[in-house]
Design a protein around this motif. Sequence first.
Motif, short mmCIF file in Angstrom:
data_model
loop_
_atom_site.label_atom_id
_atom_site.label_comp_id
_atom_site.label_asym_id
_atom_site.label_seq_id
_atom_site.Cartn_x
_atom_site.Cartn_y
_atom_site.Cartn_z
N VAL A 43 25.44 13.84 -9.56
CA VAL A 43 25.11 14.66 -10.38
C VAL A 43 25.09 15.83 -9.40
O VAL A 43 25.45 16.47 -8.62
N CYS A 44 26.33 16.96 -10.56
CA CYS A 44 26.89 18.12 -9.87
C CYS A 44 26.67 19.69 -9.71
O CYS A 44 26.27 19.90 -9.02
N GLU A 45 26.13 19.44 -10.63
CA GLU A 45 25.26 21.12 -10.79
C GLU A 45 23.39 20.87 -11.20
O GLU A 45 23.02 20.48 -10.91
N THR A 46 23.17 20.80 -12.32
CA THR A 46 22.21 20.18 -13.22
C THR A 46 22.21 18.91 -13.97
O THR A 46 22.96 19.18 -15.14
N GLN A 47 21.53 18.10 -14.75
CA GLN A 47 21.18 16.86 -15.50
C GLN A 47 20.00 16.87 -15.90
O GLN A 47 19.03 17.33 -14.77
N THR A 48 19.34 16.15 -17.78
CA THR A 48 18.63 16.53 -18.08
C THR A 48 18.19 14.91 -17.77
O THR A 48 19.16 14.96 -18.70
N LEU A 49 16.70 14.15 -17.61
CA LEU A 49 17.29 12.65 -17.67
C LEU A 49 15.85 12.72 -19.03
O LEU A 49 15.32 13.36 -18.73
N VAL A 50 15.61 11.77 -19.40
CA VAL A 50 14.29 11.31 -20.01
C VAL A 50 14.13 9.28 -19.48
O VAL A 50 15.09 8.45 -18.91
N LEU A 51 13.44 9.21 -18.58
CA LEU A 51 12.44 8.29 -18.11
C LEU A 51 11.68 7.67 -18.03
O LEU A 51 10.49 8.31 -18.71
N ASN A 52 11.35 6.60 -18.02
CA ASN A 52 9.87 5.58 -18.27
C ASN A 52 9.52 6.05 -17.17
O ASN A 52 9.65 5.69 -15.58
N TYR A 53 7.90 5.18 -17.47
CA TYR A 53 6.84 4.88 -15.93
C TYR A 53 7.30 3.82 -16.04
O TYR A 53 7.47 2.75 -16.26
N GLY A 54 8.04 3.89 -14.21
CA GLY A 54 8.21 2.61 -13.65
C GLY A 54 9.37 3.04 -13.07
O GLY A 54 10.23 2.01 -11.94
N ASP A 55 10.28 4.18 -13.79
CA ASP A 55 11.82 3.77 -12.80
C ASP A 55 11.99 4.28 -11.47
O ASP A 55 10.39 5.79 -11.79
N ARG A 56 12.31 4.58 -10.57
CA ARG A 56 13.11 5.02 -9.52
C ARG A 56 14.15 5.66 -9.82
O ARG A 56 15.74 5.36 -9.70
N LEU A 57 13.69 6.62 -8.76
CA LEU A 57 15.55 6.87 -8.09
C LEU A 57 15.80 7.25 -6.65
O LEU A 57 13.94 7.98 -6.34
N LYS A 58 16.13 7.24 -6.78
CA LYS A 58 16.67 7.39 -4.63
C LYS A 58 18.08 7.85 -4.50
O LYS A 58 19.45 7.42 -5.37
N CYS A 59 17.88 8.94 -3.59
CA CYS A 59 19.32 9.30 -3.28
C CYS A 59 20.05 9.13 -2.12
O CYS A 59 19.64 8.55 -1.20
N ILE A 60 21.08 8.78 -2.93
CA ILE A 60 22.18 8.07 -2.04
C ILE A 60 22.77 9.16 -0.81
O ILE A 60 23.17 9.11 0.38
N SER A 61 23.75 10.01 -1.51
CA SER A 61 24.53 11.28 -0.72
C SER A 61 23.16 12.47 -1.14
O SER A 61 23.62 12.73 -2.09
N GLY A 62 23.75 13.13 -0.26
CA GLY A 62 23.35 14.93 -1.01
C GLY A 62 22.21 15.39 -1.35
O GLY A 62 21.10 14.33 -0.32
N GLN A 63 21.38 16.40 -1.72
CA GLN A 63 20.36 16.71 -1.52
C GLN A 63 19.90 17.00 -2.79
O GLN A 63 21.51 17.84 -3.72
N ILE A 64 18.81 16.88 -3.58
CA ILE A 64 18.72 16.89 -5.08
C ILE A 64 17.19 17.26 -5.55
O ILE A 64 16.23 17.14 -4.83
N SER A 65 16.53 18.43 -6.24
CA SER A 65 15.61 18.37 -6.56
C SER A 65 14.97 18.44 -8.43
O SER A 65 16.25 18.06 -9.17
N ILE A 66 14.29 17.52 -8.51
CA ILE A 66 14.15 16.81 -9.59
C ILE A 66 12.16 17.84 -10.20
O ILE A 66 10.84 17.76 -8.91
N LEU A 67 12.48 18.31 -11.39
CA LEU A 67 11.27 18.88 -11.92
C LEU A 67 11.82 18.28 -12.72
O LEU A 67 12.06 17.94 -14.31
#
Length: 128
Positions: A43-67
């Motif tokens: 993700v370079c600037e902003t991105q919108t995702l539709v995630l399902n219950y049970g999905d996981r996001l893990k940060c590998i490098s950098g930092q990101i905010s999730i709304l």
Amino acid sequence: MANTVVCRLITGNSWETGNSKRGLAAVLELYSHSGGAPRRLVVCETQTLVLNYGDRLKCISGQISILINPGTAAGAFRLFSNLQACVNWNDRTELEINDETTKQIQRGAIGVMNDIGTIQTKSGGVTR
């Protein structure tokens, strides 16, 4: 209860300084609740995702905010690749979409009002 959640991902540089510089990105891995190999997202600037219950996001490098459900009071989380000690509840290295993280989402309600409104006709008459 809804099975999906809308998430807006904003890179760390954007939410710290208010503007974004090219070249700064966050790398995430998306683990699906249905199994399978994780997907890698950059993700370079902003991105919108539709995630399902049970999905996981893990940060590998950098930092990101999730709304979660942007525009509502549902919640905001910050993901870091390395997390310092003494952090807030919403600062994490990994975010799972579950009941704990989505508890602030308004699930909706049906209400009934007595006012049926006013309709103005083209001829100038008013009906109720």
